[in-house]
Design a protein around this motif. Structure first.
Motif, mmCIF file in Angstrom:
data_model
loop_
_atom_site.group_PDB
_atom_site.id
_atom_site.type_symbol
_atom_site.label_atom_id
_atom_site.label_comp_id
_atom_site.label_asym_id
_atom_site.label_seq_id
_atom_site.Cartn_x
_atom_site.Cartn_y
_atom_site.Cartn_z
ATOM 1 N N VAL A 33 0.855 -1.191 0.000
ATOM 2 C CA VAL A 33 0.000 0.000 0.000
ATOM 3 C C VAL A 33 0.888 1.235 0.000
ATOM 4 O O VAL A 33 1.796 1.348 0.829
ATOM 5 N N ARG A 34 0.618 2.128 -0.931
ATOM 6 C CA ARG A 34 1.347 3.399 -0.940
ATOM 7 C C ARG A 34 0.355 4.545 -0.964
ATOM 8 O O ARG A 34 -0.518 4.595 -1.830
ATOM 9 N N GLY A 35 0.471 5.446 -0.013
ATOM 10 C CA GLY A 35 -0.339 6.646 0.009
ATOM 11 C C GLY A 35 0.481 7.845 -0.439
ATOM 12 O O GLY A 35 1.656 7.958 -0.096
ATOM 13 N N ALA A 36 -0.143 8.738 -1.210
ATOM 14 C CA ALA A 36 0.573 9.908 -1.718
ATOM 15 C C ALA A 36 0.421 11.122 -0.815
ATOM 16 O O ALA A 36 1.071 12.148 -1.041
ATOM 17 N N ALA B 253 2.099 12.232 -15.828
ATOM 18 C CA ALA B 253 3.375 12.013 -15.142
ATOM 19 C C ALA B 253 3.160 11.605 -13.691
ATOM 20 O O ALA B 253 3.772 10.640 -13.203
ATOM 21 N N GLU B 254 2.292 12.329 -12.985
ATOM 22 C CA GLU B 254 2.033 12.011 -11.588
ATOM 23 C C GLU B 254 1.352 10.647 -11.444
ATOM 24 O O GLU B 254 1.655 9.873 -10.529
ATOM 25 N N THR C 293 3.939 7.882 -11.999
ATOM 26 C CA THR C 293 4.857 7.817 -10.859
ATOM 27 C C THR C 293 4.218 7.083 -9.691
ATOM 28 O O THR C 293 4.839 6.214 -9.064
ATOM 29 N N LEU C 294 2.970 7.416 -9.387
ATOM 30 C CA LEU C 294 2.268 6.731 -8.305
ATOM 31 C C LEU C 294 2.155 5.234 -8.600
ATOM 32 O O LEU C 294 2.396 4.401 -7.703
ATOM 33 N N ALA C 295 1.802 4.885 -9.826
ATOM 34 C CA ALA C 295 1.636 3.476 -10.183
ATOM 35 C C ALA C 295 2.944 2.707 -10.034
ATOM 36 O O ALA C 295 2.972 1.602 -9.473
ATOM 37 N N LEU D 98 -9.055 11.085 -9.635
ATOM 38 C CA LEU D 98 -7.829 10.909 -10.408
ATOM 39 C C LEU D 98 -8.171 10.574 -11.858
ATOM 40 O O LEU D 98 -8.911 9.638 -12.132
ATOM 41 N N HIS D 99 -7.628 11.348 -12.794
ATOM 42 C CA HIS D 99 -7.851 11.082 -14.216
ATOM 43 C C HIS D 99 -7.051 9.845 -14.642
ATOM 44 O O HIS D 99 -5.823 9.846 -14.566
ATOM 45 N N THR D 100 -7.757 8.811 -15.064
ATOM 46 C CA THR D 100 -7.083 7.565 -15.459
ATOM 47 C C THR D 100 -7.598 6.970 -16.760
ATOM 48 O O THR D 100 -6.930 6.130 -17.358
#
Length: 243
Positions: free
Chosen positions: A149-152, A166-167, A170-172, A190-192
């Protein structure tokens, strides 16, 4: 024509939905009604209030008039923050108010993981760590094994809505884990929608994103299956038979 109804909190990445609608084909309509979010904060108390019955019910009548056949609360954090039982009650209340099948983005993730037939998942959340942890707990209750789990640490949906390619990538990359069979990106702010195939190609695994699974869940509630490779593995695989 299949009409899908989404209740979307505020204004951040709702432009993902017209894009998804276009990719699905001309016989599917995605109607979005915006709810009042109150305080824009990825904080447990604010998120619980965002998903309160009064805030959600305000948009139900408009979706019913649009001819929606199912309704999904298009918010991950505003559903899982209530816990598994609380999120179920939230959906039941929404279904009663609408007189239609209903769900939320949090349950959409659980159902999509099962659809893909995977168990081990990694989570890349825009949220602070404590809120990201609540989502991981929700997934575990739903039967998934959360291996990373990674939180930004982003506090507001408004800021998440400004993120670009880009962001997102990077998160992925930072959230992925070699042992994970799929990566989950759980924020409808989040735009995906334009990037799912590229994300899956780079990571070499299915990627589930909040706006993608929200629409898929609405289709599931209406018993529709659509082959749409531009929306990733979730929209191209044959259904997994649950035993």
């Amino acid at each position: 024509m299949t009409a899908l109804g989404l209740l979307y909190p505020g204004h951040s990445a709702e432009d993902d939905y017209p894009r998804i609608e276009q990719l699905l084909g001309s016989d599917i309509r995605v109607d979005v009604v915006h709810t009042d979010i109150g305080e824009d904060a990825h904080r447990a108390d604010a998120l619980r209030e965002m998903g309160s019955p009064d805030r959600l019910s305000a948009g139900v009548a408009q979706l019913r008039l649009s001819g929606a056949e199912a309704i999904v609360w298009a918010c991950t954090s505003g559903s899982f923050v209530h816990g598994w039982e609380g999120a179920q009650e939230q959906v039941r209340t929404l279904a009663r108010a609408a007189g239609l099948p209903a769900s939320s983005t949090s349950f959409a993730f659980v159902h999509a993981v099962r659809e893909l037939g995977v168990r081990r998942v990694a989570v890349g959340a825009t949220y602070p760590d404590d809120v990201a942890g609540l989502f991981a707990d929700f997934l575990r209750t739903g039967g998934a094994e959360v291996v990373a789990v990674r939180g930004a640490g982003i506090i507001t949906a408004a800021e998440v809505g400004t993120w670009g390619e880009a962001e997102l990538f990077t998160l992925a990359r930072e959230a992925d884990d070699a042992s994970a069979e799929a990566l989950l990106l759980p924020d409808t702010a989040l735009h995906t929608a334009a990037h799912i195939p590229a994300l899956e190609k780079e990571l070499g695994k299915p990627v589930l994103t909040a706006n993608q699974v929200t629409v898929w869940e609405a289709l599931r509630l209406t018993d529709r299956r659509v082959n749409a490779p531009a929306l990733g593995a979730l929209f191209t695989r044959e259904p997994i038979v649950q035993v």
